[in-house]
Structure formats: C-alpha cells, structure tokens
Design a protein around this motif. Structure first.
Motif, PDB file in Angstrom:
ATOM      1  N   GLN A  73      12.448  63.403 -55.034  1.00  0.00           N
ATOM      2  CA  GLN A  73      12.751  64.606 -55.410  1.00  0.00           C
ATOM      3  C   GLN A  73      12.408  66.145 -54.986  1.00  0.00           C
ATOM      4  O   GLN A  73      10.954  65.710 -54.286  1.00  0.00           O
ATOM      5  CB  GLN A  73      13.011  64.963 -56.460  1.00  0.00           C
ATOM      6  CG  GLN A  73      14.471  63.770 -57.273  1.00  0.00           C
ATOM      7  CD  GLN A  73      14.352  63.918 -58.856  1.00  0.00           C
ATOM      8  OE1 GLN A  73      12.761  64.521 -59.570  1.00  0.00           O
ATOM      9  NE2 GLN A  73      15.082  63.584 -59.713  1.00  0.00           N
ATOM     10  N   GLY A  74      12.429  66.663 -54.502  1.00  0.00           N
ATOM     11  CA  GLY A  74      11.800  67.710 -54.073  1.00  0.00           C
ATOM     12  C   GLY A  74      11.559  67.647 -53.070  1.00  0.00           C
ATOM     13  O   GLY A  74      10.031  68.230 -52.427  1.00  0.00           O
ATOM     14  N   ALA A  75      11.844  66.885 -51.172  1.00  0.00           N
ATOM     15  CA  ALA A  75      11.554  66.514 -50.447  1.00  0.00           C
ATOM     16  C   ALA A  75      11.409  67.806 -49.820  1.00  0.00           C
ATOM     17  O   ALA A  75      11.448  68.678 -49.840  1.00  0.00           O
ATOM     18  CB  ALA A  75      12.294  65.234 -49.766  1.00  0.00           C
ATOM     19  N   ALA A  76       9.801  67.490 -48.611  1.00  0.00           N
ATOM     20  CA  ALA A  76       9.360  68.778 -48.192  1.00  0.00           C
ATOM     21  C   ALA A  76       9.037  67.964 -46.986  1.00  0.00           C
ATOM     22  O   ALA A  76       8.036  66.878 -46.924  1.00  0.00           O
ATOM     23  CB  ALA A  76       8.249  69.627 -49.321  1.00  0.00           C
ATOM     24  N   THR A  77       8.240  68.743 -45.616  1.00  0.00           N
ATOM     25  CA  THR A  77       8.041  68.343 -44.690  1.00  0.00           C
ATOM     26  C   THR A  77       7.398  69.502 -43.999  1.00  0.00           C
ATOM     27  O   THR A  77       6.983  70.993 -44.308  1.00  0.00           O
ATOM     28  CB  THR A  77       8.598  67.702 -43.419  1.00  0.00           C
ATOM     29  OG1 THR A  77       9.670  66.667 -43.901  1.00  0.00           O
ATOM     30  CG2 THR A  77       8.127  67.686 -42.479  1.00  0.00           C
ATOM     31  N   VAL A  78       5.457  69.534 -43.824  1.00  0.00           N
ATOM     32  CA  VAL A  78       4.266  70.662 -43.490  1.00  0.00           C
ATOM     33  C   VAL A  78       3.663  69.744 -42.045  1.00  0.00           C
ATOM     34  O   VAL A  78       3.920  68.130 -42.404  1.00  0.00           O
ATOM     35  CB  VAL A  78       3.298  70.129 -44.569  1.00  0.00           C
ATOM     36  CG1 VAL A  78       1.727  71.512 -43.552  1.00  0.00           C
ATOM     37  CG2 VAL A  78       3.998  70.466 -46.083  1.00  0.00           C
ATOM     38  N   SER A  79       3.918  70.814 -41.368  1.00  0.00           N
ATOM     39  CA  SER A  79       3.690  70.282 -40.266  1.00  0.00           C
ATOM     40  C   SER A  79       2.774  71.505 -39.056  1.00  0.00           C
ATOM     41  O   SER A  79       3.056  72.543 -40.037  1.00  0.00           O
ATOM     42  CB  SER A  79       4.998  69.929 -38.622  1.00  0.00           C
ATOM     43  OG  SER A  79       5.951  70.842 -39.239  1.00  0.00           O
ATOM     44  N   GLY A  80       2.281  70.959 -38.006  1.00  0.00           N
ATOM     45  CA  GLY A  80       1.340  72.096 -37.884  1.00  0.00           C
ATOM     46  C   GLY A  80       0.219  71.957 -37.204  1.00  0.00           C
ATOM     47  O   GLY A  80       0.277  70.359 -36.445  1.00  0.00           O
ATOM     48  N   GLY A  81      -0.869  72.749 -36.922  1.00  0.00           N
ATOM     49  CA  GLY A  81      -2.402  72.259 -35.892  1.00  0.00           C
ATOM     50  C   GLY A  81      -2.614  73.098 -35.788  1.00  0.00           C
ATOM     51  O   GLY A  81      -2.297  74.201 -36.801  1.00  0.00           O
TER      52      GLY A  81
END
Length: 203
Positions: A91-99
């Motif tokens: 539940q509440g899946a999320a993806t954080v990406s960056g640099g």
C-alpha cells in the motif's frame, strides 16, 4: 508438596542461578578508540568508495504523533539514487529518485520535486528525517559534509555516530560489516532501520 509451590521455588532458584552467572561474567574490555581509529579509517575509505549498491529493508519512523512503517528498496549509482517505498501489502507505493540538486517523488496521486531529499520530505510529509545524510549512514560512515563524533567497537565499526544534532546507534552488522540494524534519534524524531540485504557489485 503443592505443585504451584514447587514451580514457584524452581523459578526463584533459576532466577538466582541466572543472576549469579551474569555476575560472574567479566565486564567487557573498554575499546581503545585511538588504537581502533586507523583500521576504521581504512574501512571508512572503503565504504566511501562504494559507488554502486542496493539495499532492501524496513523502516519505522516517527516525528511526534506522526509515524510510518514501510519497506524500502534503495539503488545507488554514483550520486544518483532510486528508492522504492511501500507500506504493508504494497500500500502507498512511491518512488523517490534524483541526484545532486534535484529530487523527485512519484505516487499514484502525482509528482513532487525539490532541490534535495530533505526538502522533498518536508514538502510531502510531517516526518523529519535527514535523508541527505542517510546515504552515508546506512553504509556505517558519517557524511563528509559536516563534522561528526564517532564511537567505535572492537571490530572496528561504528557503535555510535553523532552528526548535525542526530544520534545514530548501530545495533547489528552483517558478516561483511555492512550495517544491519540501526536507530536514529533527534528530540522527538526517531527511526528504526533494519537492512535485510545488501547487493554490492564485485563484492
């Protein structure tokens, strides 16, 4: 003899034996921090040189009355990261990406961007966690961006780290000296991290 009385006496006797055994154990030898510093610095440099790694684990975080428990899958490549987060049963899946200079959060509700992981967290949740420092802390080393106080164990790896007002206690390591269990605290901010597995290419 009444069976209940017998059980009570046996329990009391067992407790006394256990206390006596504990009292007989020698106190652990204090760790000479200066002696351990040089081999730990070699370990720190090795951890700092890791440019590609993946971890899987669980996090329980709380700030005041706001709390969350979630699973995390974190891939790091040089300065770039991709972190997948999900609650119980996905539940509440999320993806954080960056640099450097950019962080992005994607969920089913939309996309948010910020200049840093810390700023992104502040925008999207009430939790206060130093995510910009975490990529170092999960490897068992302080971030190079600010001074840090350290306490080493006999291995030597970190037993405690203090940096930017946060306290990080390392409770358990994997056999390869990668952190397994750690706690992070600052005032009413708290996180418990369990890293179930590491994947480090070439190791």
């Amino acid at each position: 003899m009444n069976i209940r009385v017998l059980i009570t006496r046996c329990s009391a006797l067992g407790a006394l034996i256990l206390l006596a055994a504990c009292a007989a154990l020698p106190a652990p030898e204090p760790v000479d921090q200066q002696t351990m510093l040089e081999p730990w610095q070699e370990h720190r440099d090795k951890m700092m040189a890791l440019r590609d790694w993946t971890l899987e684990g669980r996090v329980g975080a709380r700030t005041g009355d706001e709390g969350a428990n979630f699973s995390v899958y974190w891939q790091q490549h040089n300065e770039f990261y991709n972190i997948r987060i999900s609650g119980p049963l996905g539940q509440g899946a999320a993806t954080v990406s960056g640099g450097p200079g950019h962080a992005e959060l994607r969920t089913s509700d939309g996309v948010w961007t910020a200049d840093s992981l810390d700023d992104l967290l502040a925008q999207t949740t009430e939790l206060d966690m130093p995510l910009d420092l975490m990529q170092y802390w999960v490897r068992g080393i302080p971030s190079p961006r600010s001074p840090a106080g350290i306490r080493l164990n006999h291995v030597p790896v970190l037993e405690r780290l203090e940096q930017e007002g946060w306290e990080v206690d390392y409770d358990q390591f994997h056999d390869d000296n990668m952190p397994r269990r750690m706690t992070i605290r600052q005032n009413d901010n708290y996180a418990r991290i369990v890293i179930q597995s590491w994947d480090i290419p070439g190791v």
